[in-house]
Scaffold this motif. Sequence first.
Motif, PDB file in Angstrom:
ATOM      1  N   CYS A  30      -3.102   0.211  -3.998  1.00 25.72           N
ATOM      2  CA  CYS A  30      -2.795  -1.203  -3.450  1.00 25.72           C
ATOM      3  C   CYS A  30      -2.506  -2.216  -4.601  1.00 25.72           C
ATOM      4  O   CYS A  30      -3.068  -2.299  -5.589  1.00 25.72           O
ATOM      5  CB  CYS A  30      -4.181  -1.572  -2.857  1.00 25.72           C
ATOM      6  N   TYR A  33     -15.169  -4.264  -2.158  1.00 23.50           N
ATOM      7  CA  TYR A  33     -14.348  -5.498  -2.424  1.00 23.50           C
ATOM      8  C   TYR A  33     -14.360  -5.952  -4.005  1.00 23.50           C
ATOM      9  O   TYR A  33     -15.316  -5.247  -4.702  1.00 23.50           O
ATOM     10  CB  TYR A  33     -14.632  -6.649  -1.624  1.00 23.50           C
ATOM     11  N   TRP A  60     -10.976  -3.473   0.542  1.00 20.76           N
ATOM     12  CA  TRP A  60     -10.599  -2.245   1.308  1.00 20.76           C
ATOM     13  C   TRP A  60     -11.111  -2.060   2.436  1.00 20.76           C
ATOM     14  O   TRP A  60     -12.580  -2.196   2.412  1.00 20.76           O
ATOM     15  CB  TRP A  60     -10.710  -0.877   0.418  1.00 20.76           C
ATOM     16  N   CYS A  69      -5.614  -2.372   2.825  1.00 23.68           N
ATOM     17  CA  CYS A  69      -6.119  -3.216   1.605  1.00 23.68           C
ATOM     18  C   CYS A  69      -5.603  -4.567   1.992  1.00 23.68           C
ATOM     19  O   CYS A  69      -4.798  -4.881   2.619  1.00 23.68           O
ATOM     20  CB  CYS A  69      -5.208  -2.732   0.370  1.00 23.68           C
ATOM     21  N   GLN A 100       0.813  -1.239   0.005  1.00 25.85           N
ATOM     22  CA  GLN A 100      -0.005   0.045   0.054  1.00 25.85           C
ATOM     23  C   GLN A 100       0.801   1.101  -0.065  1.00 25.85           C
ATOM     24  O   GLN A 100       1.742   1.304   0.621  1.00 25.85           O
ATOM     25  CB  GLN A 100      -1.069   0.007   1.117  1.00 25.85           C
TER      26      GLN A 100
END
Lengths: 114, 113
Positions: free
Chosen positions: B23, B48, B34, B91, B6
């Motif tokens: 990410c 997601y 997330w 993430c 990240q």
Amino acid sequence: AQSVAQPEDQVNVAEGNPLTVKCTYSVSGNPYLFWYVQYPNRGLQFLLKYITGDNLVKGSYGFEAEFNKSQTSFHLKKPSALVSDSALYFCAVREYNAGNMLTFGGGTRLMVKP
Amino acid sequence: NAGVTQTPKFRILKIGQSMTLQCTQDMNHNYMYWYRQDPGMGLKLIYYSVGAGITDKGEVPNGYNVSRSTTEDFPLRLELAAPSQTSVYFCASSYSGDRGELFFGSGTQLSVL
């Protein structure tokens, strides 16, 4: 809807003593259960999971957890605590066949004192 | 393997500004997520993705957007930042949507002032 409760914000234990971090869950079907650990300024790390089978699950760093369907609990345990186990622990649940939503508890801070 | 990476690690935004949290994962996982972490509140799912080109809302999607053009990358966009978006953002990725454990990045600490 699925939910997870971690009733203790903090657990204090002396090094060498057994530790238990409590978790209860609520789902309408069969659960998939997980424990994660978070060290300061780090992301969560996977410890162990229960999917099916034996109710006692063994994981990383000597941790284990017992799935109890009648009490809807999944408590995390370790026979002998180390100072290095001090961290934030999260329980999480996902309901079987209910999609990809993983619900986390609020976390329990474990403090192991020498 | 680097796992889940990240960027940035820290960021301060002014109210109304926008930014993208990056990410990327090198484990060839189809599932990416997330989360935001607020003190004492556990983690809340924002968005997601189950694969490239597919995204879906989580519990707290308002004020955020995502895209998934490749398997590796899953950026999170904040439009018109608000103080309520001050949080730590994580993430994560997994190889399976239900049984698989999540692999987390190290997080982005965001403050909106």
